[in-house]
Design an enzyme around this catalytic site. Structure first.
Site, PDB file in Angstrom:
ATOM      1  N   HIS A 202       0.850  -1.123   0.028  1.00  0.00           N
ATOM      2  CA  HIS A 202       0.055  -0.199  -0.041  1.00  0.00           C
ATOM      3  C   HIS A 202       0.824   1.258   0.068  1.00  0.00           C
ATOM      4  O   HIS A 202       0.336   2.354  -0.224  1.00  0.00           O
ATOM      5  CB  HIS A 202      -0.928   0.150   1.280  1.00  0.00           C
ATOM      6  CG  HIS A 202      -0.297   0.510   2.632  1.00  0.00           C
ATOM      7  ND1 HIS A 202       0.496  -0.558   3.245  1.00  0.00           N
ATOM      8  CD2 HIS A 202      -0.126   1.635   3.151  1.00  0.00           C
ATOM      9  CE1 HIS A 202       1.070   0.078   4.124  1.00  0.00           C
ATOM     10  NE2 HIS A 202       0.692   1.119   4.397  1.00  0.00           N
TER      11      HIS A 202
HETATM   12  C1  UD1 Z   1      -1.729   5.879   5.274  1.00  0.00           C
HETATM   13  C2  UD1 Z   1      -0.453   6.529   5.811  1.00  0.00           C
HETATM   14  C3  UD1 Z   1       0.713   5.528   5.689  1.00  0.00           C
HETATM   15  C4  UD1 Z   1       0.421   4.206   6.430  1.00  0.00           C
HETATM   16  C5  UD1 Z   1      -1.106   3.650   5.967  1.00  0.00           C
HETATM   17  C6  UD1 Z   1      -1.584   2.655   7.030  1.00  0.00           C
HETATM   18  C7  UD1 Z   1      -0.061   9.073   5.588  1.00  0.00           C
HETATM   19  C8  UD1 Z   1       0.405   9.929   4.740  1.00  0.00           C
HETATM   20  N1  UD1 Z   1      -0.078   7.759   5.208  1.00  0.00           N
HETATM   21  O1  UD1 Z   1      -1.657   5.522   4.073  1.00  0.00           O
HETATM   22  O2  UD1 Z   1       1.894   5.978   6.284  1.00  0.00           O
HETATM   23  O3  UD1 Z   1       1.329   3.417   6.108  1.00  0.00           O
HETATM   24  O4  UD1 Z   1      -2.082   4.900   6.226  1.00  0.00           O
HETATM   25  O5  UD1 Z   1      -2.466   1.835   6.225  1.00  0.00           O
HETATM   26  O6  UD1 Z   1      -0.851   9.281   6.595  1.00  0.00           O
HETATM   27  N2  UD1 Z   1      -9.193   4.460   1.808  1.00  0.00           N
HETATM   28  C9  UD1 Z   1     -10.415   4.063   1.655  1.00  0.00           C
HETATM   29  N3  UD1 Z   1     -10.834   3.468   3.036  1.00  0.00           N
HETATM   30  C10 UD1 Z   1     -10.090   3.593   4.150  1.00  0.00           C
HETATM   31  C11 UD1 Z   1      -8.895   4.140   4.078  1.00  0.00           C
HETATM   32  C12 UD1 Z   1      -8.297   4.775   3.087  1.00  0.00           C
HETATM   33  O7  UD1 Z   1     -11.135   3.915   0.565  1.00  0.00           O
HETATM   34  O8  UD1 Z   1     -10.746   3.174   5.098  1.00  0.00           O
HETATM   35  C13 UD1 Z   1      -8.491   5.176   0.486  1.00  0.00           C
HETATM   36  C14 UD1 Z   1      -8.552   6.649   0.469  1.00  0.00           C
HETATM   37  O9  UD1 Z   1      -9.773   7.380   0.364  1.00  0.00           O
HETATM   38  C15 UD1 Z   1      -7.554   7.278  -0.080  1.00  0.00           C
HETATM   39  C16 UD1 Z   1      -6.486   6.074  -0.183  1.00  0.00           C
HETATM   40  O10 UD1 Z   1      -7.214   5.031   0.517  1.00  0.00           O
HETATM   41  O11 UD1 Z   1      -7.795   7.289  -1.366  1.00  0.00           O
HETATM   42  C17 UD1 Z   1      -5.182   6.235   0.779  1.00  0.00           C
HETATM   43  O12 UD1 Z   1      -5.594   6.670   1.808  1.00  0.00           O
HETATM   44  P1  UD1 Z   1      -4.651   7.571   3.073  1.00  0.00           P
HETATM   45  O13 UD1 Z   1      -5.308   7.622   4.381  1.00  0.00           O
HETATM   46  O14 UD1 Z   1      -4.665   8.860   2.251  1.00  0.00           O
HETATM   47  O15 UD1 Z   1      -3.327   6.870   2.801  1.00  0.00           O
HETATM   48  P2  UD1 Z   1      -2.857   5.380   3.230  1.00  0.00           P
HETATM   49  O16 UD1 Z   1      -2.175   5.050   1.912  1.00  0.00           O
HETATM   50  O17 UD1 Z   1      -3.951   4.638   3.823  1.00  0.00           O
HETATM   51  N1  UDP Z   2      -3.263  -5.238   9.379  1.00  0.00           N
HETATM   52  C1  UDP Z   2      -4.307  -5.727   9.367  1.00  0.00           C
HETATM   53  N2  UDP Z   2      -5.264  -6.304   8.348  1.00  0.00           N
HETATM   54  C2  UDP Z   2      -4.655  -6.177   6.998  1.00  0.00           C
HETATM   55  C3  UDP Z   2      -3.228  -5.420   7.006  1.00  0.00           C
HETATM   56  C4  UDP Z   2      -2.806  -5.202   7.820  1.00  0.00           C
HETATM   57  O1  UDP Z   2      -4.856  -5.726  10.661  1.00  0.00           O
HETATM   58  O2  UDP Z   2      -5.517  -6.580   6.258  1.00  0.00           O
HETATM   59  C5  UDP Z   2      -2.381  -4.649  10.295  1.00  0.00           C
HETATM   60  C6  UDP Z   2      -1.043  -5.326  10.459  1.00  0.00           C
HETATM   61  O3  UDP Z   2      -1.040  -6.490  10.933  1.00  0.00           O
HETATM   62  C7  UDP Z   2      -0.279  -4.357  11.037  1.00  0.00           C
HETATM   63  C8  UDP Z   2      -0.844  -3.049  10.721  1.00  0.00           C
HETATM   64  O4  UDP Z   2      -1.947  -3.379  10.028  1.00  0.00           O
HETATM   65  O5  UDP Z   2      -0.702  -4.606  12.446  1.00  0.00           O
HETATM   66  C9  UDP Z   2      -0.106  -2.502   9.558  1.00  0.00           C
HETATM   67  O6  UDP Z   2      -0.662  -1.489   9.213  1.00  0.00           O
HETATM   68  P1  UDP Z   2      -0.273  -0.986   7.580  1.00  0.00           P
HETATM   69  O7  UDP Z   2       0.428  -1.997   7.023  1.00  0.00           O
HETATM   70  O8  UDP Z   2      -1.566  -0.704   6.946  1.00  0.00           O
HETATM   71  O9  UDP Z   2       0.681   0.346   7.882  1.00  0.00           O
HETATM   72  P2  UDP Z   2       2.099   0.643   8.110  1.00  0.00           P
HETATM   73  O10 UDP Z   2       2.664  -0.054   9.425  1.00  0.00           O
HETATM   74  O11 UDP Z   2       2.962   0.506   6.875  1.00  0.00           O
HETATM   75  O12 UDP Z   2       1.968   1.973   8.363  1.00  0.00           O
END
Ligand code: UD1
Ligand code: UDP
Length: 355
Positions: A202
């Site tokens: 992601h």
């Molecule tokens: C964010 C964090 C990243 C972290 C990740 C964990 C920032 C800059 N990035 O990235 O460091 O690793 O969370 O997962 O804060 N979306 C949905 N439904 C949701 C959540 C997100 O549809 O419940 C979509 C959003 O609308 C957006 C995209 O996913 O289009 C990205 O979401 P965003 O929170 O901006 O960044 P992440 O890639 O989730």
């Molecule tokens: N995780 C989860 N369900 C999923 C994918 C990840 O519960 O489908 C958990 C994972 O075990 C870890 C956390 O989410 O505890 C990591 O989050 P993510 O990879 O989104 O973000 P990052 O750590 O890269 O910021």
């Protein structure tokens, strides 16, 4: 002592779950939880509150999407209002997301002290939104809870030893969560193929680059077709971008799962393939080798002990490393992450800071 915790993204719910528990058990501590709304799907947010028994947010914002500046700016304005209304003694933030930076900045501007859990981590890649968020958050925190020795060293190199702040190595709260909830491991619904590789994908540096995303998808397709089935709980960001780029991801795709299901997958897989920060460590906690789809990692000790291999988005390197590491077991012989006591240590420091 009133602490206002700012969370908003999936990994923050998992980290906060163990600290909130410890706060509830401490005398004289009150926690107010603010959820920014950054993650909002049921299986990206609610499921963690339900499974991990996190208290319902006292303040629920609804800020997600848009550009980084827009999201962070809207959060800053709304968190400031919440801080003015709730008047906490301290703000607690986790990790490196936009919610982290907005929470820390809103507090610092109001002269409310900030505690940062996961302080000091660095990738030394300023192209990553996470690197900007964590560097700036550290600069305006006065309690810097580092998960590793490497994180303390990074802060020392940046001159933190000479600042009027506290840099503390407390261990990693994600190890606390992994240990606490391992027993509740639950198989995800639907069939899971035997001998599988658990993958997650992601990070912006992979998903937002058409070349990198295409190379990773091609590598995963080949690994799935020729080496072992790849089970991939797909982040909504990646789902959108794969469609947008017209790519075909032919692996065992499932929706994002809850933490109990994730722990089950970590426990039963033969290898982890990921660009996640948290999942790299969780692979280690569950004794599995990890192949990391990034050019740098903040968790450098995993590379040093040979548990993790960085392969970037290079198709050949990914396939090669997956082949070499499939089924390889790793062991935490040095207790690299504090042994599950991080939340307890953090809360005892918070209690002391309040007296
Ligand atoms: C964010 C964090 C990243 C972290 C990740 C964990 C920032 C800059 N990035 O990235 O460091 O690793 O969370 O997962 O804060 N979306 C949905 N439904 C949701 C959540 C997100 O549809 O419940 C979509 C959003 O609308 C957006 C995209 O996913 O289009 C990205 O979401 P965003 O929170 O901006 O960044 P992440 O890639 O989730
Ligand atoms: N995780 C989860 N369900 C999923 C994918 C990840 O519960 O489908 C958990 C994972 O075990 C870890 C956390 O989410 O505890 C990591 O989050 P993510 O990879 O989104 O973000 P990052 O750590 O890269 O910021």
């Amino acid at each position: 002592m009133k602490i206002l915790t700012v969370i908003g993204a999936r990994p923050q719910f998992i980290k906060a779950s163990v600290v909130s528990r410890a706060i509830q058990q401490a005398d004289g501590m009150e926690e107010v939880i603010l959820h920014t709304g950054q993650h909002f799907d049921t299986n990206m947010s609610d499921i963690f509150f339900n499974q991990l028994n996190i208290p319902r947010p006292d303040i629920q914002l609804d800020i997600h999407g848009g550009s980084h500046g827009e999201m962070t700016g809207r959060m800053l304005a709304e968190i400031e209002q919440a801080l003015l209304a709730h008047k906490p003694d301290r703000v607690l933030v986790y990790g490196d997301t936009n919610s982290t930076l907005a929470g820390a900045l809103a507090a610092a501007k109001l002269h409310i002290p900030v505690a940062h859990v996961e302080a000091g981590l660095r990738s030394f890649n300023m192209q990553m939104p996470e690197e900007i968020n964590r560097i700036l958050t550290d600069q305006i925190s006065d309690l810097l809870f580092c998960p590793t020795d490497a994180a303390v060293k990074n802060l020392n190199n940046e001159g933190f030893a000479h600042k009027p702040v506290h840099v503390l190595q407390v261990g990693d709260v994600m190890q606390d969560s992994a240990l606490l909830f391992a027993e509740q491991a639950t198989a995800p619904s639907g069939d899971v193929p035997k001998g599988f590789i658990l993958a997650t994908l992601h990070r912006a540096e992979n998903t937002d680059s058409p070349e990198r995303l295409a190379a990773i998808v091609a590598a995963m397709n080949e690994v799935h077709a020729t080496l072992a089935p790849v089970v991939l709980p797909l982040h909504p960001r990646t789902r959108k971008l794969i469609v947008q780029q017209g790519l075909e991801l032919n692996v065992h795709l499932i929706d994002p799962v809850g933490y109990f299901e994730m722990v089950w997958l970590l426990d039963h897989c033969e290898l982890v393939l990921t660009d996640s920060g948290g999942v790299q460590k969780e692979a280690f906690f569950f004794g599995k080798a990890c192949v990391t789809l990034r050019d740098q990692t903040e968790w450098v000790e995993l590379i040093q002990v040979g548990a993790n291999e960085l392969v970037g988005a290079d198709q050949g390197k990914i396939i090669n490393a997956a082949t070499r590491n499939l089924g390889r077991k790793v062991q935490d012989t040095q207790q690299l992450y504090g042994g599950g006591k991080a939340a307890e240590r953090i809360v005892s420091v918070l209690v002391k800071a309040s007296t």
